[in-house]
Design a protein around this motif. Structure first.
Motif, PDB file in Angstrom:
ATOM      1  N   THR A   2       0.828  -1.201   0.000  1.00 20.08           N
ATOM      2  CA  THR A   2       0.000   0.000   0.000  1.00 20.08           C
ATOM      3  C   THR A   2       0.863   1.252   0.000  1.00 20.08           C
ATOM      4  OG1 THR A   2      -0.131  -0.076   2.410  1.00 20.08           O
ATOM      5  CG2 THR A   2      -1.877  -1.185   1.177  1.00 20.08           C
ATOM      6  N   MET A   3       0.195   2.409  -0.122  1.00 20.58           N
ATOM      7  CA  MET A   3       0.879   3.690  -0.077  1.00 20.58           C
ATOM      8  C   MET A   3       0.067   4.676   0.756  1.00 20.58           C
ATOM      9  SD  MET A   3       2.631   4.402  -3.754  1.00 20.58           S
ATOM     10  CE  MET A   3       3.776   5.515  -2.913  1.00 20.58           C
ATOM     11  N   THR A   4       0.773   5.618   1.379  1.00 29.44           N
ATOM     12  CA  THR A   4       0.115   6.723   2.060  1.00 29.44           C
ATOM     13  C   THR A   4       0.744   8.029   1.594  1.00 29.44           C
ATOM     14  OG1 THR A   4       1.571   6.296   3.952  1.00 29.44           O
ATOM     15  CG2 THR A   4      -0.685   5.506   4.102  1.00 29.44           C
ATOM     16  N   SER A   5      -0.092   9.067   1.551  1.00 34.98           N
ATOM     17  CA  SER A   5       0.368  10.370   1.087  1.00 34.98           C
ATOM     18  C   SER A   5      -0.174  11.466   1.997  1.00 34.98           C
ATOM     19  CB  SER A   5      -0.111  10.636  -0.339  1.00 34.98           C
ATOM     20  OG  SER A   5       0.255  11.938  -0.763  1.00 34.98           O
ATOM     21  N   VAL A   6       0.615  12.526   2.139  1.00 35.71           N
ATOM     22  CA  VAL A   6       0.154  13.725   2.862  1.00 35.71           C
ATOM     23  C   VAL A   6      -0.134  14.854   1.884  1.00 35.71           C
ATOM     24  CG1 VAL A   6       1.368  13.022   4.928  1.00 35.71           C
ATOM     25  CG2 VAL A   6       2.505  14.567   3.326  1.00 35.71           C
ATOM     26  N   ALA A   7      -0.213  14.505   0.592  1.00 37.72           N
ATOM     27  CA  ALA A   7      -0.565  15.454  -0.470  1.00 37.72           C
ATOM     28  C   ALA A   7       0.322  16.700  -0.470  1.00 37.72           C
ATOM     29  CB  ALA A   7      -2.035  15.848  -0.380  1.00 37.72           C
ATOM     30  N   PRO A   8       1.647  16.531  -0.593  1.00 34.17           N
ATOM     31  CA  PRO A   8       2.546  17.693  -0.544  1.00 34.17           C
ATOM     32  C   PRO A   8       2.292  18.633  -1.704  1.00 34.17           C
ATOM     33  CG  PRO A   8       3.720  15.768  -1.352  1.00 34.17           C
ATOM     34  CD  PRO A   8       2.375  15.282  -0.889  1.00 34.17           C
ATOM     35  N   LEU A   9       2.296  19.926  -1.432  1.00 33.15           N
ATOM     36  CA  LEU A   9       1.901  20.903  -2.445  1.00 33.15           C
ATOM     37  C   LEU A   9       2.944  21.104  -3.528  1.00 33.15           C
ATOM     38  CD1 LEU A   9       0.203  23.618  -0.206  1.00 33.15           C
ATOM     39  CD2 LEU A   9      -0.900  22.027  -1.791  1.00 33.15           C
ATOM     40  N   ARG A  10       4.204  20.973  -3.195  1.00 27.54           N
ATOM     41  CA  ARG A  10       5.249  21.340  -4.155  1.00 27.54           C
ATOM     42  C   ARG A  10       5.697  20.179  -5.032  1.00 27.54           C
ATOM     43  NH1 ARG A  10       6.707  23.010   0.711  1.00 27.54           N
ATOM     44  NH2 ARG A  10       8.393  21.478   0.838  1.00 27.54           N
ATOM     45  N   LEU A  11       5.069  19.040  -4.911  1.00 27.56           N
ATOM     46  CA  LEU A  11       5.488  17.847  -5.636  1.00 27.56           C
ATOM     47  C   LEU A  11       4.308  17.253  -6.388  1.00 27.56           C
ATOM     48  CD1 LEU A  11       7.624  16.298  -2.772  1.00 27.56           C
ATOM     49  CD2 LEU A  11       8.523  17.124  -4.955  1.00 27.56           C
ATOM     50  N   PRO A  12       4.576  16.513  -7.475  1.00 29.48           N
ATOM     51  CA  PRO A  12       3.470  15.853  -8.184  1.00 29.48           C
ATOM     52  C   PRO A  12       2.786  14.841  -7.271  1.00 29.48           C
ATOM     53  CG  PRO A  12       5.602  15.064  -8.994  1.00 29.48           C
ATOM     54  CD  PRO A  12       5.887  16.231  -8.112  1.00 29.48           C
ATOM     55  N   GLN A  13       1.465  14.756  -7.398  1.00 27.40           N
ATOM     56  CA  GLN A  13       0.699  13.855  -6.544  1.00 27.40           C
ATOM     57  C   GLN A  13       0.754  12.416  -7.060  1.00 27.40           C
ATOM     58  OE1 GLN A  13      -0.695  15.110  -3.664  1.00 27.40           O
ATOM     59  NE2 GLN A  13       0.404  16.946  -4.346  1.00 27.40           N
ATOM     60  N   LEU A  14       0.604  11.465  -6.141  1.00 33.84           N
ATOM     61  CA  LEU A  14       0.487  10.072  -6.552  1.00 33.84           C
ATOM     62  C   LEU A  14      -0.771   9.931  -7.413  1.00 33.84           C
ATOM     63  CD1 LEU A  14       1.394   8.303  -3.186  1.00 33.84           C
ATOM     64  CD2 LEU A  14       2.889   8.786  -5.136  1.00 33.84           C
ATOM     65  N   PRO A  15      -0.662   9.291  -8.576  1.00 33.58           N
ATOM     66  CA  PRO A  15      -1.761   9.303  -9.559  1.00 33.58           C
ATOM     67  C   PRO A  15      -2.904   8.367  -9.177  1.00 33.58           C
ATOM     68  CG  PRO A  15       0.078   8.003 -10.387  1.00 33.58           C
ATOM     69  CD  PRO A  15       0.542   8.593  -9.092  1.00 33.58           C
ATOM     70  N   LEU A  16      -4.034   8.936  -8.827  1.00 36.82           N
ATOM     71  CA  LEU A  16      -5.166   8.178  -8.317  1.00 36.82           C
ATOM     72  C   LEU A  16      -5.615   7.086  -9.278  1.00 36.82           C
ATOM     73  CD1 LEU A  16      -7.415   7.716  -6.253  1.00 36.82           C
ATOM     74  CD2 LEU A  16      -8.719   9.524  -7.398  1.00 36.82           C
ATOM     75  N   HIS A  17      -5.833   7.442 -10.528  1.00 39.01           N
ATOM     76  CA  HIS A  17      -6.379   6.471 -11.470  1.00 39.01           C
ATOM     77  C   HIS A  17      -5.415   5.317 -11.712  1.00 39.01           C
ATOM     78  CE1 HIS A  17      -9.039   9.905 -13.223  1.00 39.01           C
ATOM     79  NE2 HIS A  17      -9.557   9.379 -12.128  1.00 39.01           N
ATOM     80  N   GLU A  18      -4.130   5.614 -11.779  1.00 34.27           N
ATOM     81  CA  GLU A  18      -3.146   4.556 -12.001  1.00 34.27           C
ATOM     82  C   GLU A  18      -3.035   3.646 -10.785  1.00 34.27           C
ATOM     83  OE1 GLU A  18       0.625   5.852 -13.882  1.00 34.27           O
ATOM     84  OE2 GLU A  18      -0.377   7.775 -14.185  1.00 34.27           O
ATOM     85  N   LEU A  19      -3.100   4.199  -9.591  1.00 37.35           N
ATOM     86  CA  LEU A  19      -3.084   3.366  -8.393  1.00 37.35           C
ATOM     87  C   LEU A  19      -4.308   2.464  -8.348  1.00 37.35           C
ATOM     88  CD1 LEU A  19      -0.845   5.450  -7.510  1.00 37.35           C
ATOM     89  CD2 LEU A  19      -1.697   5.148  -5.191  1.00 37.35           C
ATOM     90  N   ASP A  20      -5.479   3.027  -8.634  1.00 44.87           N
ATOM     91  CA  ASP A  20      -6.695   2.223  -8.606  1.00 44.87           C
ATOM     92  C   ASP A  20      -6.658   1.124  -9.663  1.00 44.87           C
ATOM     93  OD1 ASP A  20      -7.863   3.466  -6.466  1.00 44.87           O
ATOM     94  OD2 ASP A  20      -9.264   4.678  -7.641  1.00 44.87           O
ATOM     95  N   GLU A  21      -6.152   1.447 -10.841  1.00 41.26           N
ATOM     96  CA  GLU A  21      -6.087   0.448 -11.909  1.00 41.26           C
ATOM     97  C   GLU A  21      -5.196  -0.725 -11.513  1.00 41.26           C
ATOM     98  OE1 GLU A  21      -4.911   0.104 -16.669  1.00 41.26           O
ATOM     99  OE2 GLU A  21      -4.994   2.060 -15.684  1.00 41.26           O
ATOM    100  N   ALA A  22      -4.105  -0.438 -10.814  1.00 41.93           N
ATOM    101  CA  ALA A  22      -3.185  -1.491 -10.372  1.00 41.93           C
ATOM    102  C   ALA A  22      -3.601  -2.108  -9.042  1.00 41.93           C
ATOM    103  CB  ALA A  22      -1.771  -0.929 -10.262  1.00 41.93           C
ATOM    104  N   GLU A  23      -4.697  -1.620  -8.462  1.00 39.89           N
ATOM    105  CA  GLU A  23      -5.204  -2.093  -7.171  1.00 39.89           C
ATOM    106  C   GLU A  23      -4.182  -1.891  -6.062  1.00 39.89           C
ATOM    107  OE1 GLU A  23      -6.649  -6.076  -7.674  1.00 39.89           O
ATOM    108  OE2 GLU A  23      -8.402  -5.400  -8.813  1.00 39.89           O
ATOM    109  N   VAL A  24      -3.535  -0.726  -6.106  1.00 42.99           N
ATOM    110  CA  VAL A  24      -2.644  -0.306  -5.025  1.00 42.99           C
ATOM    111  C   VAL A  24      -3.448   0.630  -4.126  1.00 42.99           C
ATOM    112  CG1 VAL A  24      -0.544   0.958  -4.414  1.00 42.99           C
ATOM    113  CG2 VAL A  24      -0.559  -0.551  -6.414  1.00 42.99           C
ATOM    114  N   ARG A  25      -3.663   0.237  -2.898  1.00 38.91           N
ATOM    115  CA  ARG A  25      -4.487   1.014  -1.978  1.00 38.91           C
ATOM    116  C   ARG A  25      -3.727   2.248  -1.510  1.00 38.91           C
ATOM    117  NH1 ARG A  25      -8.594  -2.538   0.566  1.00 38.91           N
ATOM    118  NH2 ARG A  25      -8.350  -4.638  -0.301  1.00 38.91           N
ATOM    119  N   LEU A  26      -4.441   3.361  -1.424  1.00 41.25           N
ATOM    120  CA  LEU A  26      -3.854   4.626  -1.008  1.00 41.25           C
ATOM    121  C   LEU A  26      -4.594   5.162   0.209  1.00 41.25           C
ATOM    122  CD1 LEU A  26      -1.940   7.080  -1.565  1.00 41.25           C
ATOM    123  CD2 LEU A  26      -3.763   8.009  -3.017  1.00 41.25           C
ATOM    124  N   GLY A  27      -3.822   5.575   1.218  1.00 42.82           N
ATOM    125  CA  GLY A  27      -4.391   6.257   2.371  1.00 42.82           C
ATOM    126  C   GLY A  27      -3.846   7.668   2.459  1.00 42.82           C
TER     127      GLY A  27
END
Length: 394
Positions: A271-296
């Motif tokens: 799995t992965m967790t993110s704090v949604a940092p403003l200055r960096l690209p975000q973890l790609p929601l659709h790609e994570l969901d497609e690969a069934e990688v859970r995000l918190g």
């Protein structure tokens, strides 16, 4: 610090789960037992006033042990960068009484009043503290009497291998019953990614604890460490036991490299967790969901010696992730709300975290039309129930 007894709710009337039709929710022993058509208000019932009902928010990456919340304003000082912030924190934390029971209780209170009922918190373990921070957090959580759910990551903020004795402390933490052990930038902090990861995975393999690794290293350096994590997860059969926090590299490598990493992670339920940092690209929601990688999603530290920012509002982090990811369609906004609530239960040890019969009665009421409206406006929380007990009421 002790809390007064929390009022128990047995019937929550006239609420709209996920923005649907109004229902009454029956609760017994902290669990939802029925969702019924609205009835006339009862003397023993709690009136939900037609408000939107959401599952309790799940903070999947917090540091409740190391804030200065409640103390006088602390000006930002020291050097930037991960190592510079570590040094600054080590120089000042004793002066501020970090970790301390009152501060930790205050941080938990801020999370709870913003609707968080389940938390995974990283707690510093190092040569100066030993396991004292873990003891402080456990005491602060115990005051809630089971009304909130908290899992602990024994976190080696000062590195694993570069400070002889830290690995022994992580073994001790696993023996003490923590749910996870942490790691930190195996390449750039310890400068021995193979050594750090081998040490962490040995503990996880022996004690059955989870692993939750802060990985800030960028681009291909970070991707290389993803490879090492994937290899060890597979070799030791630790499927579903490993999380990577931050993982900026995943959003920085090219699409083909990212696809391969995500596929391998999905296959192993990393799995992965993110704090949604403003200055960096975000973890790609659709790609994570497609690969069934859970995000918190998590708040990270709030008002600490790393940064003066943070309010403890996990819904605000969800807003930040959605806005920074340029998500605007209803289905995507709803999906982000699920990341903050129902689909994130496993990050705090919950099998499910929804508003169905059999779920814990962790319920948040807000004045909003639907979940998408709640996300984009982040309205005040009107009522927060944890296991059917009133934790906050505005």
């Amino acid at each position: 610090m002790p809390h007064p007894p929390f009022e128990r709710v047995s019937l929550l009337q006239n609420v709209r789960p996920w923005g649907g039709a109004a229902v009454d929710i029956r609760i017994a022993d902290g669990v939802i037992t029925a969702l019924e058509p609205p009835a006339d208000p009862g003397a023993e019932a709690t009136d939900g006033q037609g408000l939107l009902a959401l599952p309790g928010l799940v903070n999947a990456h917090a540091h409740v042990d190391k804030s200065w919340w409640g103390l006088p304003w602390q000006s930002y000082g020291g050097e930037g960068g991960t190592d510079g912030r570590i040094r600054h924190e080590r120089a000042r934390r004793d002066e501020l009484g970090i970790p301390g029971l009152e501060i930790t209780a205050a941080v938990l209170g801020e999370l709870v009043r913003h609707g968080t009922t389940a938390i995974r918190t990283h707690v510093d373990v190092d040569l100066g503290l030993g396991l004292r921070g873990i003891e402080v957090v456990r005491e602060a959580v115990a005051a809630y009497g089971g009304a909130i759910t908290v899992e602990i990551v024994a976190f080696p903020q000062d590195g694993v291998l570069r400070r002889p004795g830290v690995v022994d402390l992580l073994w001790d933490a696993a023996r003490s019953g923590v749910e996870h052990i942490g790691g930190l930038d195996p390449a750039s902090i310890d400068r021995d990614p193979v050594g750090q990861l081998d040490a962490l995975f040995a503990i996880a393999d022996d004690y059955g604890v989870g692993i939750d690794i802060h990985l800030h290293d960028p681009a291909e350096l970070g991707a290389f460490q993803f490879d090492l994590i994937i290899d060890r997860t597979q070799a030791l059969g630790l499927r579903g036991k490993v999380n990577v926090a931050h993982g900026f590299a995943l959003a920085q490598v090219d699409a083909s490299r990212r696809r391969d990493l995500l596929q391998a992670m999905g296959d192993l339920d990393i799995t992965m967790t993110s704090v949604a940092p403003l200055r960096l690209p975000q973890l790609p929601l659709h790609e994570l969901d497609e690969a069934e990688v859970r995000l918190g999603l998590g708040t990270d530290g709030i008002r600490d010696l790393w940064s003066p920012y943070g309010t403890g509002d996990l819904l605000g982090i969800a807003w930040q992730y959605a806005r920074a990811s340029s998500l605007v369609r209803d289905e995507d906004l709803l999906r982000v709300m699920e990341l903050a609530t129902s689909s994130a239960g496993r990050f705090a040890g919950l099998g499910t975290n929804d508003l169905a019969v059999g779920d814990r009665a962790d319920i948040v009421l807000v004045d909003a039309e639907n979940p998408m409206d709640a996300l984009v406006r982040t309205p005040q929380r009107e009522l927060v129930l944890g296991a059917g007990r009133v934790l906050f009421q505005r």
